[in-house]
Enzyme design. Sequence first.
Site, short mmCIF file in Angstrom:
data_model
loop_
_atom_site.label_atom_id
_atom_site.label_comp_id
_atom_site.label_asym_id
_atom_site.label_seq_id
_atom_site.Cartn_x
_atom_site.Cartn_y
_atom_site.Cartn_z
CD GLN A 36 -36.27 50.32 47.77
OE1 GLN A 36 -36.88 51.37 47.68
NE2 GLN A 36 -35.45 49.89 46.81
CD GLU A 94 -30.20 47.52 47.10
OE1 GLU A 94 -30.83 46.65 46.47
OE2 GLU A 94 -29.70 48.53 46.59
CG ASN A 115 -26.92 50.27 44.06
OD1 ASN A 115 -27.00 49.67 45.14
ND2 ASN A 115 -27.69 49.96 43.02
CD GLU A 116 -27.81 45.57 42.97
OE1 GLU A 116 -28.34 45.53 41.86
OE2 GLU A 116 -28.25 44.96 43.97
CE1 TYR A 123 -33.94 43.40 48.01
CE2 TYR A 123 -32.05 43.30 46.54
CZ TYR A 123 -32.96 44.03 47.29
OH TYR A 123 -32.87 45.41 47.31
O1 AHR Z 1 -34.18 47.32 45.86
C1 AHR Z 1 -34.49 47.20 44.52
C2 AHR Z 1 -33.25 47.10 43.65
O2 AHR Z 1 -32.57 45.92 43.92
C3 AHR Z 1 -32.20 48.16 43.85
O3 AHR Z 1 -32.49 49.33 43.16
C4 AHR Z 1 -30.97 47.50 43.31
O4 AHR Z 1 -29.80 47.98 43.92
C5 AHR Z 1 -31.22 46.04 43.56
O5 AHR Z 1 -31.00 45.27 42.42
#
Ligand code: AHR
Length: 495
Positions: free
Chosen positions: A346, A297, A174-175, A241
Site C-alpha cells: 500500500q 492488491e 472487497n475479498e 501477495y
Molecule cells: O492489504 C492488506 C489486506 O490484504 C487488505 O485489506 C485485504 O483486502 C487483503 O487481504
Amino acid sequence: MGNNMITIHADMTKGTINRNIYSHFAEHLGRCIYEGIWVGEDSPIPNTNGIRNDVLEALKGLRIPVLRWPGGCFADDYHWMDGIGPRENRPRMINNHWGGVIENNHFGTHEFLMLCELLDCEPYIAGNVGSGTVKEMKDWVEYMTFAGESPMADLRRRNGREEPWKLPYFGVGNENWGCGGNMRPEYYSDLYRQYQSYVRNFDGNRVYKIACGASDYNVQWTEVMMKESGRFMDGLSLHYYVVPGTWGDKGSATDFTDREWFVTLQKALKMDEIIAMHATVMDRYDPEKRVGLIVDEWGTWFNVEPGTNPGFLYQQNTQRDALVASTTLDIFHQHCDRVQMANIAQTVNVLQAMILTEGDKMVLTPTYHVFDMYKVHQGASLLDMRVQSESYEMDGEAIPQISATASKQSDGTIHIGISNLSHSSEAVIPIELRGLLSFGAVSGKILTTSAPNAHNTFDQPNAVAPQPYYGFQTAEGKLTATLPPMSVVVLEVKA
Ligand code: AHR
C-alpha cells in the site's frame, strides 16, 4: 559472455501499456492514512488542508493514475456517512481488522477526493457489500456524483462541496470470499448483480464497475463471476501477495537468506501464470476482452517490523522489493490486453510501501524508485520483444536471471527496463533493436546495491537510490548492457 539476449522489434507494437497499471492502494490500516498521509490541519507537520506536504510532493512525482480507498478489508466495515460533516462530530469506530484501534473518521469522502485532486489522480472507491446495504451504496454514489437537487446532493452541498466529483471507478465489495463476508461465489455473484444495479451514472459520470475477484489460483471464483455476472461488470479484481514463508511466519523484510531472496522472486514471477489462468477463464466468457482484470492488491507481505503492532502491517523495503516491483510490472505489461489496472499495496507505511514515515520524517523506499524509473512506460506502446535469459539457479530450482520490458513513446523514444534477479552474478545482455535504421543518444538509470537487504532508513535515506547508468556500450548499431547483480536499469534510446 553468457546466454542472455534481448531482441526488440521496434516497429512492432503489441498494445498500449495502460497507465493505470501504475496505480496505488491506501487503506485505513495502521499508519497508511493516519500519520502517513493525513496529519490534520492543526499538525506541526507542514500540510495542505491536513495532508502532509512531504508525502504529497513525493507521490506527485510518481504521476499516480488511480488511488484505491478505503480498503481492503476495511471497506466492508466502513460506513461512509460516518466520515462526512464537521470532523468533531464524526462518530468513532473500531477498526476491527487492523489492530482494533479507534478510527475517528477524520479522513472521509471529502478528504479522500481532495487528496485525489491534489495528486491529480483518479479515485477508485471500494464500497461495502459485507456489512453495508444497497441503499448505503446507492446514496454514496449519489452523494458524490449527482449535480441536481436530491437528498444526497443537498447533503454534500451542506458539507461544503457544491459541484459533484467525478467517480470513474467503483468496487462492489472487497475479498467477499474472505474478510468481506466469507461468501460463496454463487452468493456473492447474486449480491454483485443486485448492488451494482444501484451504482448509477449521474450527469455524465460513467462509473467503471469492478466486481470482487479471486485471489491467487482460485479460478473457480473467476469462473462463476464471469458466467453469472460478467455482463454486469467492467472489471474483475485479482489479489496476489508474495509471501516468501508461510502466512504464520512470512519471513523478515530485512533479515533474509539468499534462498529467501530467490524464493521471493520465484513467487513474484508466479504472477504471470496466475494472470494467465484467470485470463483464460475470462477469455471463454469475454473473448473481446471487454472486462478488465484489475489486480487491485499485489506486493510483498513479510512479518511486521519487530516491536510494531502486528495489525499495522508495517514492513521495511529492500532491494528485494525493488526487484519484485520491476519484475511484476514487466508481467503486467505483457498482459496489457487484459490487465487494465493494478494497485500496489500500500502507498505509505503498510506492506510494500512507496514511502515510510516516522513523525515528521519521511523516506522513499527502493520500490518508490522503481515506480519512478518505470513511469516512462505509462501509456506507452508495448514493443514486441524476445528475452533469452540464463537460468538463475538455487537448490536445484531455476528461474530466469533477467526480466525486461521495451516500450515506445509517441515521439519514438524507446525505454528498455531490465532487471537482473541474481543475487550474485552480473548479467551481460546484448540488445538487438530490430526495425530501426539507426538510433540516437542512449542514456540510463540504475538502482542497485551491494547487499540484498539494503534499504533506506530515516538516518540513511539514500542508501538505495537511482544513479546514472554507464554500464552499456553501443557498437555497429548494437547495444550491450552489463547489469550488476540485484539491479534494475532503465535505458532511454532516442529516435
Ligand atoms: O492489504 C492488506 C489486506 O490484504 C487488505 O485489506 C485485504 O483486502 C487483503 O487481504
